[in-house]
Structures are given as C-alpha cells and as structure tokens.
Write a protein that holds these residues in place. Structure first.
Motif, PDB file in Angstrom:
ATOM      1  N   VAL A  42       0.562   3.611  -2.851  1.00  0.00           N
ATOM      2  CA  VAL A  42      -0.646   4.401  -3.121  1.00  0.00           C
ATOM      3  C   VAL A  42      -0.337   5.880  -2.929  1.00  0.00           C
ATOM      4  O   VAL A  42       0.220   6.280  -1.911  1.00  0.00           O
ATOM      5  CB  VAL A  42      -1.802   3.983  -2.180  1.00  0.00           C
ATOM      6  CG1 VAL A  42      -2.989   4.943  -2.333  1.00  0.00           C
ATOM      7  CG2 VAL A  42      -2.244   2.561  -2.475  1.00  0.00           C
ATOM      8  N   GLY A  43      -0.715   6.693  -3.906  1.00  0.00           N
ATOM      9  CA  GLY A  43      -0.508   8.136  -3.793  1.00  0.00           C
ATOM     10  C   GLY A  43       0.940   8.551  -4.059  1.00  0.00           C
ATOM     11  O   GLY A  43       1.253   9.722  -4.079  1.00  0.00           O
ATOM     12  N   ASN A  44       1.828   7.608  -4.245  1.00  0.00           N
ATOM     13  CA  ASN A  44       3.228   7.916  -4.553  1.00  0.00           C
ATOM     14  C   ASN A  44       3.352   8.104  -6.057  1.00  0.00           C
ATOM     15  O   ASN A  44       3.218   7.157  -6.830  1.00  0.00           O
ATOM     16  CB  ASN A  44       4.119   6.767  -4.072  1.00  0.00           C
ATOM     17  CG  ASN A  44       5.592   7.050  -4.313  1.00  0.00           C
ATOM     18  OD1 ASN A  44       5.957   7.820  -5.198  1.00  0.00           O
ATOM     19  ND2 ASN A  44       6.435   6.429  -3.520  1.00  0.00           N
ATOM     20  N   ARG A  45       3.589   9.349  -6.451  1.00  0.00           N
ATOM     21  CA  ARG A  45       3.529   9.666  -7.880  1.00  0.00           C
ATOM     22  C   ARG A  45       4.803   9.295  -8.636  1.00  0.00           C
ATOM     23  O   ARG A  45       4.890   9.478  -9.843  1.00  0.00           O
ATOM     24  CB  ARG A  45       3.154  11.142  -8.067  1.00  0.00           C
ATOM     25  CG  ARG A  45       1.667  11.382  -7.781  1.00  0.00           C
ATOM     26  CD  ARG A  45       1.344  12.786  -7.299  1.00  0.00           C
ATOM     27  NE  ARG A  45       0.012  12.800  -6.674  1.00  0.00           N
ATOM     28  CZ  ARG A  45      -0.366  13.646  -5.734  1.00  0.00           C
ATOM     29  NH1 ARG A  45       0.471  14.531  -5.270  1.00  0.00           N
ATOM     30  NH2 ARG A  45      -1.583  13.585  -5.224  1.00  0.00           N
ATOM     31  N   ALA A  89      -7.933  15.803  -7.228  1.00  0.00           N
ATOM     32  CA  ALA A  89      -8.858  14.700  -7.503  1.00  0.00           C
ATOM     33  C   ALA A  89      -8.245  13.343  -7.184  1.00  0.00           C
ATOM     34  O   ALA A  89      -8.957  12.361  -7.063  1.00  0.00           O
ATOM     35  CB  ALA A  89      -9.297  14.736  -8.965  1.00  0.00           C
ATOM     36  N   GLY A  90      -6.911  13.291  -7.059  1.00  0.00           N
ATOM     37  CA  GLY A  90      -6.246  12.010  -6.853  1.00  0.00           C
ATOM     38  C   GLY A  90      -6.109  11.626  -5.385  1.00  0.00           C
ATOM     39  O   GLY A  90      -6.324  12.453  -4.500  1.00  0.00           O
ATOM     40  N   LEU A 132       0.812  -1.220   0.000  1.00  0.00           N
ATOM     41  CA  LEU A 132       0.000   0.000   0.000  1.00  0.00           C
ATOM     42  C   LEU A 132       0.844   1.268   0.000  1.00  0.00           C
ATOM     43  O   LEU A 132       0.359   2.334  -0.352  1.00  0.00           O
ATOM     44  CB  LEU A 132      -0.916   0.019   1.221  1.00  0.00           C
ATOM     45  CG  LEU A 132      -2.316  -0.537   1.030  1.00  0.00           C
ATOM     46  CD1 LEU A 132      -3.030  -0.594   2.361  1.00  0.00           C
ATOM     47  CD2 LEU A 132      -3.112   0.332   0.056  1.00  0.00           C
ATOM     48  N   CYS A 136      -7.148   2.115 -10.019  1.00  0.00           N
ATOM     49  CA  CYS A 136      -7.938   3.318 -10.183  1.00  0.00           C
ATOM     50  C   CYS A 136      -7.638   3.863 -11.548  1.00  0.00           C
ATOM     51  O   CYS A 136      -6.477   3.891 -11.958  1.00  0.00           O
ATOM     52  CB  CYS A 136      -7.531   4.335  -9.129  1.00  0.00           C
ATOM     53  SG  CYS A 136      -8.882   5.403  -8.754  1.00  0.00           S
ATOM     54  N   PRO A 148     -10.932   9.751  -6.947  1.00  0.00           N
ATOM     55  CA  PRO A 148     -10.562   9.009  -5.731  1.00  0.00           C
ATOM     56  C   PRO A 148     -10.245   9.937  -4.563  1.00  0.00           C
ATOM     57  O   PRO A 148     -10.591   9.633  -3.423  1.00  0.00           O
ATOM     58  CB  PRO A 148      -9.327   8.213  -6.157  1.00  0.00           C
ATOM     59  CG  PRO A 148      -8.850   8.817  -7.432  1.00  0.00           C
ATOM     60  CD  PRO A 148     -10.054   9.427  -8.078  1.00  0.00           C
ATOM     61  N   GLY A 149      -9.611  11.075  -4.861  1.00  0.00           N
ATOM     62  CA  GLY A 149      -9.183  11.977  -3.796  1.00  0.00           C
ATOM     63  C   GLY A 149     -10.338  12.688  -3.103  1.00  0.00           C
ATOM     64  O   GLY A 149     -10.156  13.284  -2.050  1.00  0.00           O
TER      65      GLY A 149
END
Lengths: 476, 476
Positions: free
Chosen positions: A110-113, B149-150, A107, A122, A326-327
């Motif tokens: 997740v969110g790690n660009r 949005a993310g 996990l 997603c 999602p955000g």
C-alpha cells in the motif's frame, strides 16, 4: 444494437463495448466470425473507420483475431469464465484470527508506487477528481489559514457532516449531521465501532470471505470470529445469519452488503431488510461497511442496511477514499444509538480529525461536483473491470473462475484446485506485481486457491501484461 | 539593569518585563514606591516616554498603582503566590478509572470558538506559523495533486520522518526515519503504545496528576492505573517508581517528564537517566509524552527519557500540535523495540495518516523556518504565563497556590481548602469561560480543589477579565 454516439472520437469505444459484451455473454462464441467492417458499419450506422478502430482495440485486448484474407474471428482461446461457487464452511465455529503477519506483508505494498497496484483496492488517482480537489484545497487553505490550522471538534466539521447527511438520502437513510462522527477513513469508523461494541474474547459474526483488515482488527482486539458464507452472486443469506445468532452469543455482526470486498457480492434489498429486522429482534448490533456503495454498475444505488434500521442498531461506516481521495483519509461513522460511546473512543484515539481535509471535501461536495464525477467514475470502473475479467479468461489456466460483480473494484479469482494463492502472491511480488492472496480473507484456510485483483487502475498495456504474467505464473 | 533595547517600539516591553520580574521575585514588595519616571529613565538610559509607557502597562496589568501627586507604587493587594506542594497519595493502590463522563463534558469545549480558551492546552493560532504553513500547504497541493490525494505508507511520509529524526538530536535521541511511525497527533501515538503494550485488566503506572486524556484512554482500554506522585518542582522521583515497580506487576509506565500537563513539572536529567535504567532492568516499557519539550523557558531543551534508552524500551510520543498546527494532527511515535506491533495497530486503526498535511509539515521543516518560530513562541509563551500567574495572584482568593513551570503552557492552580474545582468549572462555563477541573487529572479525588488554566492565548483584556471573573467565582 442502438448506438447513438455522443462525440465522434468515443464512438469506436461504444462499438468495442457493445461487441465485447456480446462476446462475454456468449452470443458470439470462440471461433465465430465477426461481421465484415462494411456490414458492421451499415448496421450500426457508423463509419467504417470507427468499426475498424473498435476491431483493432478488441484485437489488442485479445478478444478477437484477424485471419489473413478471411476477416475477424472471436479468438479460439477465448472461453467463458465461470464465477466461483459459494464456499460453504462445514460447520460454523468460532475462530481466533492469526493471519496478521501475512496480512501485514500484503499491506506493505500500500502506498508503494513501484508496484503494479493490482493489490490496492482504490481507483487510481487519474480517475479521482484530484485537480479539482487540489484547487479547492488551496482556496480553503488561503481563505481560512486559522481555521484550517486549528483543532476541529470531536464529531468533526459541521459543514461536512451536513453534506454527508444530505447525501445519505441516496442510499435510503435519514441520518442528520448530529448522527455523524467524522473518522480517519472508514477503517477508523470500523475500529471505533468494534471498540464500542465489544470486549476481548467476544464473538463477532463476519462474512466469509471478509476484507482482511477487518480480520486483522478482530485479531488485534482479541475477538473471536464466526463466519457466515457470502455468495458471490447473492451475498448474505438471512436464514444462515438467523441460525448462527440462535446458536452463538454474537456481540456484533460486520457485513458489507454492497459489493463485499473481496467477492464483490451484492445482498438484495429484501435480504437486507430481513437481516436488519432479525438482528434488531435479538438486539445484536450490526456494523455495516458501505465504502463501495457509490460504485454500482446498475441503474440505481443499492440501499444500506442502515436504511432499514429503526432501532439505531446499525453502525454505518463509509468514506470518500474510493471516490474522492484516499490520502485525505475522510471517512464517517453513523453509530446509531452508540453515538456517545463512539465519541469517547474517538476522543481517546486521536481527539479529532485533520481540519483542512475535512473543510476541502465539504466545499467540494457543496459545489455539486460529486454526482457528475461519480457517474464518470462508475463507467470507468465498469469498463476496467470488464477488460480485466476478459484478460483473466484469456491468460489464466483452465479451471480458473472469476466473479462478475455488479459494482466495486475487485475481482475474486478462484485458481484451479491445488494452486496456491500465497505462492502466487510471493512470485508476483518478486516481479513487481501486487496482488492479495485469498487466504487472508478468512480466519480459516478455505480460500487458499483464491486471489483478489483490483481493477481500480485505468486499463493499460502495463496492466494487461501484468495480468498475462500473473496467468503464466498461476499456470506454473 | 542592562537594557540594550533592540527596536525602539519594544523597548518599553523590556522595561515592563524587567520591573515585573523584580516585583514577582519580591525585590519590590507590595506598597513599595517605584522610582520616578525621570530617575528610571536615567538609570535605564531610555526615554521618559518609554518608562511612562511601561508604567502604564504595569498599571493595566494591576501590578502597580498610581497615587495622585505621589507617583507609582507596587499594589498593596499584590502578594507572592506560593506553589502547590506535592500531593502524596497515602498508599499507592491500583484504581479503575471512571472519570470518562466528566472528562467528556470538559472536552466539549475543544474546538468551540465561542468559549474563552483557558481550558484548551494549545498556543492560540495567532502564535503559530499558520500563514507560512498555509502558503506551503497551497504550493505542496499545487505541485503534487496526485501524491497529496493518494495513500501514504503505513509508517508515514519518509521526508517527514527524516526531518523528525534529524531534529531528535536536539533532545538527545539518535532515532532514524526507520524508527518512526507518523500518527494522528500525539494522542494516537499514546493510544497505539498502550494497545501495543497492554491487555484489558493490566496495571499501568501514571504520574499524579496526569493528563486526563491518558486517564480516559486507560479507562477505555479497560486498564487499571496506579499513581506515582508528581512534584510541581521536581517531577517524578525514581525511588518511588522503583518501590512501586517492586511491589506491583506494572505492564507499562506513562510519564511526561518535560512540563507535565497539568502541573508543569520538569523531571531532572539525572532522575530521567535513573528512571530509564531502573525500568530497563525490570524490562518494564515506558511510554513518554514529550509534546511540550520544545516549549522550554530556560537556556536549553530538556532531554527526553528516550535519549537515555539503550534497550528500545521507551516509546516516545510527540506531535507538532503545540508548536505548528493542532488541526493538522501530525504526531509521531518512536516505539523502540515494539515497532512491528505498533505498525499493526496503526494499520488496523486507520491504515495511514492524511497525506497533504504530512507533506506540508515536512516541507515547512525542511525550509528551516521552525527554529526561529520556536524561539519566538517560547518567549511569547513565557510572557503569557507570567502575566497569567500575576493576575491569578491579584484576583484569586487568599490561600490560592499556583505552579511556576519552566516550560509548557498550563498553570495548575490549587484553590483554598474546601473550594471545589468542578463547581468552579460549571460556573465558569456558564459565563463562557473554559477551564478544566483538577479532579479529572487523577483516578482518585485528590485534586478536587484544583483547576488547570491554559496560558496558550496571547494576553488580552478579555483574558485578563476572564481570570478576574474566575477569581471572583472562586471566592464565592
């Protein structure tokens, strides 16, 4: 073939899709020669340059190859990739879940660009209506500075609940705004459901494989899980569910009948009806995860288990995380006859949901932008998944199998016997590629040679080379 | 008296405040004659019309009355209202909590805009920086359509965590961004803390009285509670805490040392230090609720229990709900040595928090708007509370007592012996007035003749007549 191209510039895409479908279906086999540009142009009634463009794209994707002075051929390396079989658990047994550490490691991406998002389920932001939504959010904020800053009620924004209730007709449900509770994403809906239905030590029935966050929740709530096998082609078998519920004291089931994450399985409407009926007779509540229900590739939306529920025993969990933003973390729960208890749990977890995001999504839905967007999204998701499947077929070692889901956005890949998904996960992460090892999708270790890949991001050379590299790593 | 009025139009307010302070302190007693307008104008070096305006305001508030041809007098009905004594629980005993139904009824007024908000503990939106925040939110959304949005990471927005860490210096803490986890309001921080520290059946130590949502959470998690009395003047007594932790197997304490809701008590810095030290020796973790810490009426911010923590045993919970925007639901948890487990619980509850609200508050804090706003907010909260106390003194029946907190936004009202707070709650609700009955602030029924009033809304005739009506209902 019938190609009434709408819009010149996308005509080649239709040609490309049509041809790749035939290749994947086995109508054209590895080594087969493709019709010449001229022949193809004549039979499809499109220009030669359109066919040429399509052939180039297919070549880029590795489906076909040009041989000098001879023409285009289906690549000889191309093979039809089989789908994984149902993984039968020898004897269904209760298990305590202890995968938390590994799941948390997975996990972390997740969110790690900075990581290639093959692990994150997603659609990527480019495919979501982020610009429209931003505009709407700005005007909602400007028009309602006080309301957006103030507390929302515990069940959530009424406009939003009305919109969700109205849309539930599509999946066969007849829920109203009063049946709904807005949650911080579908995960919170699931969490509230399990807190509502169970106490530590209780036994719950889950699909095998199941979304790892469900397992993590089961572990954290001190529950034990028993597994019913999920078939990649047909989903959940009602007879197996009936057997298990006769033998064990099951307090709740957690099923995702529509494009189960990770195996993408779709349970048929007949099976859904039977499952709900059987469980109602035994008074066993059923928590339904429907987050992928709107991302179907067929002609019509699959129904929910909830739509067959007459006793209020199905707790439907869903969200807009996979279709809008999602955000924004806007999900919902239709907890049936457990509404009162669910509201209590919500109030003591975080009182109520964030106000402005609820208002923005309510307005977005009211402006009827959603259906058009969903149509485009479904087409994009299908295309991306097709391309990823093909690339896996080209890049992964002999003996690999991959699912062929009718919706959703994940592929469930069975590596050849003896290969290790966790090993591949760590190797891939080191190279900046995020995937999820199959082992985290079951309390047992049956899926140790599986991985899950997300096809949520638009197809690109970066993704393609990521998959290629994964294939190389898998072959090592 | 020294009144260097800054800005002509608010000069009368200073006169009004100065006089009401003297009346409340008992320097001017009921029936005393006030100086004439001319005398007052001369001694304060303000215009006669300024004094006249101030006298009119005091008359409106019911503090003074004009007698024809004689001048202004302190109202004869005016009496100094005593503060409630500490409520000693005869013998500390574990209790299961069963107040959920009643609490939920009380909570139904949250977010309901038709009810006079004397039950909702939150500064009303007019006092919060909603317009500034809306502007910032709009530009954050416009500048970052994709990021807002993310998904955010599980621990939450890094900018926001940095801002919170930076500001924690004010309350004596030295936490860094890596020590923090963003939550959906402080309630979720508390929920995550208790899920992290306890299992059903465990015993926790709480203040008596305690915020009813804590009790509700304790009930829902299947915990048992034992109470340590909270003194409206001095907060928590470390000796009592030590006694109880020697006798019982306490798994966690939940304390609100700064302006405890509902009794507004402030625990002194010496007591805080001793409590943290004692609990650390016994390795008992302490969950701290600090949501009112920034709303102090004195000269400096009170410290947190966390600031005395050297072992990572204090889990600090707070939020911006009382100071910036409740509807944004931005809270945080500094879980000390329990960070890893806390992140697990967060991930399985709702994965991560809403993105755009975190980004907006981070930018708001970075623009240094907050300190100026807090200064104004504190002044407003103090003024409103003073006015409400005075009105309670005028309107409530003989024998009523009310706290005199040094911060926060609630008054804890002890009705005369024999009066019933629940009875008053239902009567008031029928007339559109929201209050909270005292009984929900303890697992026992010791506070049956108490109510809690919120002074979070700007003083108005509507609020004043609401309090008057409450006083009448209480006298019935």
């Amino acid at each position: 073939m019938n190609l009434d191209g709408s819009g010149n510039q996308y005509r080649y895409k239709k040609v490309e899709q049509e041809l790749s479908r035939h290749i994947e279906a086995g109508d054209l086999l590895a080594g087969d020669k493709l019709p010449s540009l001229r022949q193809m142009s004549r039979s499809l009634q499109v220009s030669i340059s359109t066919v040429s463009h399509a052939y180039e794209e297919l070549e880029k994707r590795g489906l076909i190859e040009s041989r000098p002075r001879s023409g285009y051929y289906v690549r000889s390396e191309l093979r039809r990739i089989p789908t994984p079989e149902i993984k039968t658990v020898q004897k269904p047994e209760p298990h305590t879940v202890t995968k938390n550490k590994l799941i948390l490691t997975a996990l972390e991406t997740v969110g790690n660009r900075d990581i290639l998002p093959l692990g994150v389920v997603c659609p990527s932001n480019e495919l979501l209506p982020t610009r429209q939504l931003s505009k709407i959010m700005s005007s909602v904020i400007r028009d309602n500075p006080l309301e957006t800053a103030g507390y929302e009620t515990i069940p959530g924004n009424l406009d939003l609940r009305r919109q969700i209730a109205f849309r539930s007709v599509d999946c066969g449900s007849d829920i109203t705004a009063d049946d709904l509770l807005i949650t911080t994403g579908a995960m919170e809906a699931l969490y509230i459901s399990l807190r509502t239905l169970t106490r530590p030590g209780d036994l719950v029935l889950i699909q095998s494989p199941s979304y790892y966050c469900f397992l993590q929740l089961v572990e954290n709530l001190g529950l034990r899980a028993i597994e019913v096998p999920s078939c990649p082609e047909n989903g959940i078998n009602p007879d197996r569910v009936a057997e298990i519920t006769r033998t064990f004291d099951i307090k709740a089931c957690i099923f995702a009948p529509n494009f189960n994450n990770p195996d993408g399985s779709l349970t048929s409407e007949d099976r859904k009806r039977e499952i709900v009926k059987n469980l109602a007779e035994r008074k066993i509540p059923l928590v339904e995860d429907d987050v992928y229900g709107d991302i179907y590739f067929g002609d019509s939306r699959p129904g929910t288990l909830k739509s067959y529920d007459r006793e209020g025993g199905v707790l439907l969990c869903s969200s807009f995380s996979k279709t809008i933003a999602p955000g924004y973390r806007v999900g919902w729960l239709a907890p049936g006859r457990y509404l009162e208890k669910a509201l209590e749990i919500k109030a003591t977890t975080n009182v109520s949901c964030v106000s402005p995001t609820q208002m923005a999504i309510a307005r977005y839905l009211r402006e009827s932008l959603h259906d058009r967007h969903l149509k485009k999204l479904r087409a994009a998701m299908k295309e991306q998944m097709d391309k990823m499947r093909t690339e896996i077929g080209l890049s992964f070692p002999e003996g690999t199998k991959v699912t062929n889901p009718k919706g959703g956005s994940v592929l469930w890949v069975e590596l050849p016997e003896g290969k290790d998904g966790v090993d591949l996960f760590f190797k891939a992460r080191e190279e900046g590629i995020g995937i999820v090892p199959g082992i985290v999708f079951s309390p047992q270790d049956v899926f140790s040679n599986y991985i899950r890949l997300s096809s949520g991001a638009p197809w690109s050379e970066k993704i393609q080379s990521g998959i290629r590299r994964l294939g190389e790593l898998a072959a090592m």
